[in-house]
Design a protein around this motif. Structure first.
Motif, PDB file in Angstrom:
ATOM      1  N   GLN A  12      43.099  50.223  45.019  1.00 57.97           N
ATOM      2  CA  GLN A  12      41.765  50.541  44.493  1.00 57.97           C
ATOM      3  C   GLN A  12      41.487  49.637  43.301  1.00 57.97           C
ATOM      4  OE1 GLN A  12      40.904  54.195  42.168  1.00 57.97           O
ATOM      5  NE2 GLN A  12      39.401  54.658  43.776  1.00 57.97           N
ATOM      6  N   VAL A  13      40.525  48.738  43.476  1.00 61.68           N
ATOM      7  CA  VAL A  13      40.063  47.878  42.384  1.00 61.68           C
ATOM      8  C   VAL A  13      38.950  48.639  41.680  1.00 61.68           C
ATOM      9  CG1 VAL A  13      39.054  45.648  41.774  1.00 61.68           C
ATOM     10  CG2 VAL A  13      40.689  45.801  43.671  1.00 61.68           C
ATOM     11  N   GLN A  14      39.285  49.263  40.581  1.00 58.50           N
ATOM     12  CA  GLN A  14      38.324  50.128  39.906  1.00 58.50           C
ATOM     13  C   GLN A  14      37.230  49.273  39.277  1.00 58.50           C
ATOM     14  OE1 GLN A  14      40.899  52.428  37.325  1.00 58.50           O
ATOM     15  NE2 GLN A  14      41.578  53.721  39.014  1.00 58.50           N
ATOM     16  N   PRO A  15      35.952  49.504  39.633  1.00 58.90           N
ATOM     17  CA  PRO A  15      34.867  48.607  39.226  1.00 58.90           C
ATOM     18  C   PRO A  15      34.342  48.896  37.821  1.00 58.90           C
ATOM     19  CG  PRO A  15      33.995  50.299  40.659  1.00 58.90           C
ATOM     20  CD  PRO A  15      35.480  50.547  40.570  1.00 58.90           C
ATOM     21  N   GLU A  16      35.263  48.989  36.871  1.00 54.13           N
ATOM     22  CA  GLU A  16      34.886  49.317  35.500  1.00 54.13           C
ATOM     23  C   GLU A  16      35.486  48.300  34.527  1.00 54.13           C
ATOM     24  OE1 GLU A  16      36.516  53.158  34.545  1.00 54.13           O
ATOM     25  OE2 GLU A  16      38.581  52.507  34.820  1.00 54.13           O
ATOM     26  N   HIS A  17      34.773  48.096  33.413  1.00 52.14           N
ATOM     27  CA  HIS A  17      35.248  47.274  32.294  1.00 52.14           C
ATOM     28  C   HIS A  17      35.525  45.825  32.683  1.00 52.14           C
ATOM     29  CE1 HIS A  17      35.319  51.052  30.294  1.00 52.14           C
ATOM     30  NE2 HIS A  17      36.348  51.509  30.984  1.00 52.14           N
ATOM     31  N   ALA A  18      34.807  45.314  33.672  1.00 52.59           N
ATOM     32  CA  ALA A  18      35.004  43.928  34.092  1.00 52.59           C
ATOM     33  C   ALA A  18      33.686  43.367  34.595  1.00 52.59           C
ATOM     34  CB  ALA A  18      36.066  43.844  35.185  1.00 52.59           C
ATOM     35  N   HIS A  19      33.496  42.066  34.384  1.00 52.39           N
ATOM     36  CA  HIS A  19      32.376  41.384  35.009  1.00 52.39           C
ATOM     37  C   HIS A  19      32.711  41.136  36.474  1.00 52.39           C
ATOM     38  CE1 HIS A  19      30.004  40.790  31.390  1.00 52.39           C
ATOM     39  NE2 HIS A  19      31.122  40.488  30.759  1.00 52.39           N
ATOM     40  N   TYR A  20      31.671  41.004  37.303  1.00 47.86           N
ATOM     41  CA  TYR A  20      31.930  40.962  38.745  1.00 47.86           C
ATOM     42  C   TYR A  20      32.844  39.817  39.177  1.00 47.86           C
ATOM     43  CZ  TYR A  20      31.791  41.288  43.659  1.00 47.86           C
ATOM     44  OH  TYR A  20      32.203  41.399  44.961  1.00 47.86           O
ATOM     45  N   PRO A  21      32.779  38.614  38.616  1.00 47.13           N
ATOM     46  CA  PRO A  21      33.712  37.570  39.063  1.00 47.13           C
ATOM     47  C   PRO A  21      35.180  37.981  38.988  1.00 47.13           C
ATOM     48  CG  PRO A  21      31.948  36.574  37.800  1.00 47.13           C
ATOM     49  CD  PRO A  21      31.772  38.063  37.667  1.00 47.13           C
ATOM     50  N   ALA A  22      35.544  38.816  38.013  1.00 49.80           N
ATOM     51  CA  ALA A  22      36.929  39.293  37.934  1.00 49.80           C
ATOM     52  C   ALA A  22      37.252  40.230  39.096  1.00 49.80           C
ATOM     53  CB  ALA A  22      37.162  40.001  36.599  1.00 49.80           C
ATOM     54  N   ILE A  23      36.288  41.060  39.476  1.00 50.77           N
ATOM     55  CA  ILE A  23      36.487  41.954  40.617  1.00 50.77           C
ATOM     56  C   ILE A  23      36.627  41.144  41.900  1.00 50.77           C
ATOM     57  CG2 ILE A  23      35.421  43.785  41.991  1.00 50.77           C
ATOM     58  CD1 ILE A  23      34.050  44.736  39.385  1.00 50.77           C
ATOM     59  N   ARG A  24      35.739  40.189  42.097  1.00 49.35           N
ATOM     60  CA  ARG A  24      35.797  39.336  43.283  1.00 49.35           C
ATOM     61  C   ARG A  24      37.128  38.606  43.373  1.00 49.35           C
ATOM     62  NH1 ARG A  24      31.106  36.309  42.807  1.00 49.35           N
ATOM     63  NH2 ARG A  24      32.201  34.966  41.331  1.00 49.35           N
ATOM     64  N   ASP A  25      37.595  38.087  42.249  1.00 51.60           N
ATOM     65  CA  ASP A  25      38.869  37.368  42.236  1.00 51.60           C
ATOM     66  C   ASP A  25      40.027  38.291  42.574  1.00 51.60           C
ATOM     67  OD1 ASP A  25      40.556  34.969  41.474  1.00 51.60           O
ATOM     68  OD2 ASP A  25      41.270  36.420  39.993  1.00 51.60           O
ATOM     69  N   ALA A  26      39.992  39.526  42.058  1.00 53.21           N
ATOM     70  CA  ALA A  26      41.071  40.473  42.360  1.00 53.21           C
ATOM     71  C   ALA A  26      41.135  40.777  43.851  1.00 53.21           C
ATOM     72  CB  ALA A  26      40.870  41.764  41.561  1.00 53.21           C
ATOM     73  N   VAL A  27      39.983  40.955  44.486  1.00 52.01           N
ATOM     74  CA  VAL A  27      39.950  41.230  45.926  1.00 52.01           C
ATOM     75  C   VAL A  27      40.531  40.063  46.708  1.00 52.01           C
ATOM     76  CG1 VAL A  27      38.399  41.602  47.890  1.00 52.01           C
ATOM     77  CG2 VAL A  27      38.034  42.841  45.750  1.00 52.01           C
ATOM     78  N   LEU A  28      40.168  38.839  46.345  1.00 49.82           N
ATOM     79  CA  LEU A  28      40.693  37.670  47.048  1.00 49.82           C
ATOM     80  C   LEU A  28      42.193  37.537  46.853  1.00 49.82           C
ATOM     81  CD1 LEU A  28      37.849  35.114  46.270  1.00 49.82           C
ATOM     82  CD2 LEU A  28      38.351  36.192  48.476  1.00 49.82           C
ATOM     83  N   ARG A  29      42.675  37.793  45.633  1.00 50.52           N
ATOM     84  CA  ARG A  29      44.115  37.723  45.387  1.00 50.52           C
ATOM     85  C   ARG A  29      44.865  38.785  46.188  1.00 50.52           C
ATOM     86  NH1 ARG A  29      45.513  38.582  39.682  1.00 50.52           N
ATOM     87  NH2 ARG A  29      43.423  39.442  39.352  1.00 50.52           N
TER      88      ARG A  29
END
Length: 267
Positions: A12-29
């Motif tokens: 679960q990539v919690q969508p809090e306290h981050a700008h979206y590019p960090a979320i996108r990068d986490a999903v790809l990693r």
């Protein structure tokens, strides 16, 4: 699900306290690392830290994940049934299913859902909070509508979209799980699981469903590697394990250790 089924790991990539590019990068990693499923959550505000901090909406984000990934399954752990009309949820799920299909393969969306609980979401976005009982009744009413809409949509979903239902209540939630879920998700401790699975089996008998077909999902500690606890959950029948990562950095160190544990379990 049969006990010889492979162990799978969802993150679960919690969508809090981050700008979206960090979320996108986490999903790809996570896809590169070999995680089986990536989840977000269905809230409108952070649940940890600064409650007015950075935050993003779940389903819009899933459309981007469907397009940017190739292999990993994805979904929300879990959606709040209260926030969207049942037929609309079905159509959104079908659309994500098609967006995520690559080549001749099926879609990869997992439809996670639950009755909802976070009162601030309801109050600030204008939904009626009701009671736990009324929210569970609404979820029970929504599931047949969702399945009926899937049967009417053109084009139809690419596959039978897996349904994940969260919760552990024995009188209402587990009945809904028995009737409608492919995956049951909870935070139940290993010592409690045998009893909960027995309740689920009895509800399965009542609704005409073999509850052993349902995959059992549970949580892992994101801070470390508590192998003893994970092994106990596995022995009790859990086959989908989930771990959470939080922004802004989305440190995946613990995820890598859990992936190694998964691989060792699967031989």
């Amino acid at each position: 699900m049969p006990l010889d089924s492979p162990v799978r790991l969802g993150v679960q990539v919690q969508p809090e306290h981050a700008h979206y590019p960090a979320i996108r990068d986490a999903v790809l990693r996570l896809e590169e690392l070999g995680a089986d499923i990536v989840f977000n959550w269905d809230h409108f505000f952070p649940l940890h830290g600064d409650r007015d901090g950075l935050h993003f909406e779940a389903w819009t984000m899933l459309g981007a994940w469907a397009e940017q990934t190739e292999r990993i399954e994805f979904g929300t752990l879990v959606s709040c049934n209260s926030y969207r009309n049942a037929d609309l949820q079905a159509d959104m799920a079908r659309t994500l299913d098609h967006i995520s299909a690559k080549g001749d393969g099926p879609g990869r969306f997992i439809f996670g859902t639950g009755a909802g609980w976070f009162e601030r979401d309801y109050d600030e976005y204008g939904y009626e909070f009701g009671t736990p009982g009324s929210r569970l009744r609404d979820l029970a009413d929504a599931m047949p509508r969702i399945r009926a809409r899937w049967s009417k949509l053109n084009p139809a979903p690419t596959r039978e979209i897996p349904v994940m239902i969260g919760g552990k209540g024995e009188q209402k939630t587990l009945r809904i799980v028995a009737e409608h879920a492919d995956i049951w998700h909870s935070f139940v401790a290993p010592a409690e699981l045998a009893h909960k699975l027995d309740v689920l089996a009895r509800w399965g008998d009542e609704v005409g469903r073999d509850a052993s077909e349902i995959t059992v999902s549970n949580e892992l500690d994101r801070r470390g590697l508590d192998v003893e606890h994970a092994d106990a959950l596995h022995a009790a029948g859990v086959r989908l394990f989930t771990v959470s990562v939080d922004g802004p950095e989305y440190d995946l160190g613990a995820v890598q250790r859990w992936l190694a544990w998964r691989d060792a379990k699967n031989g």
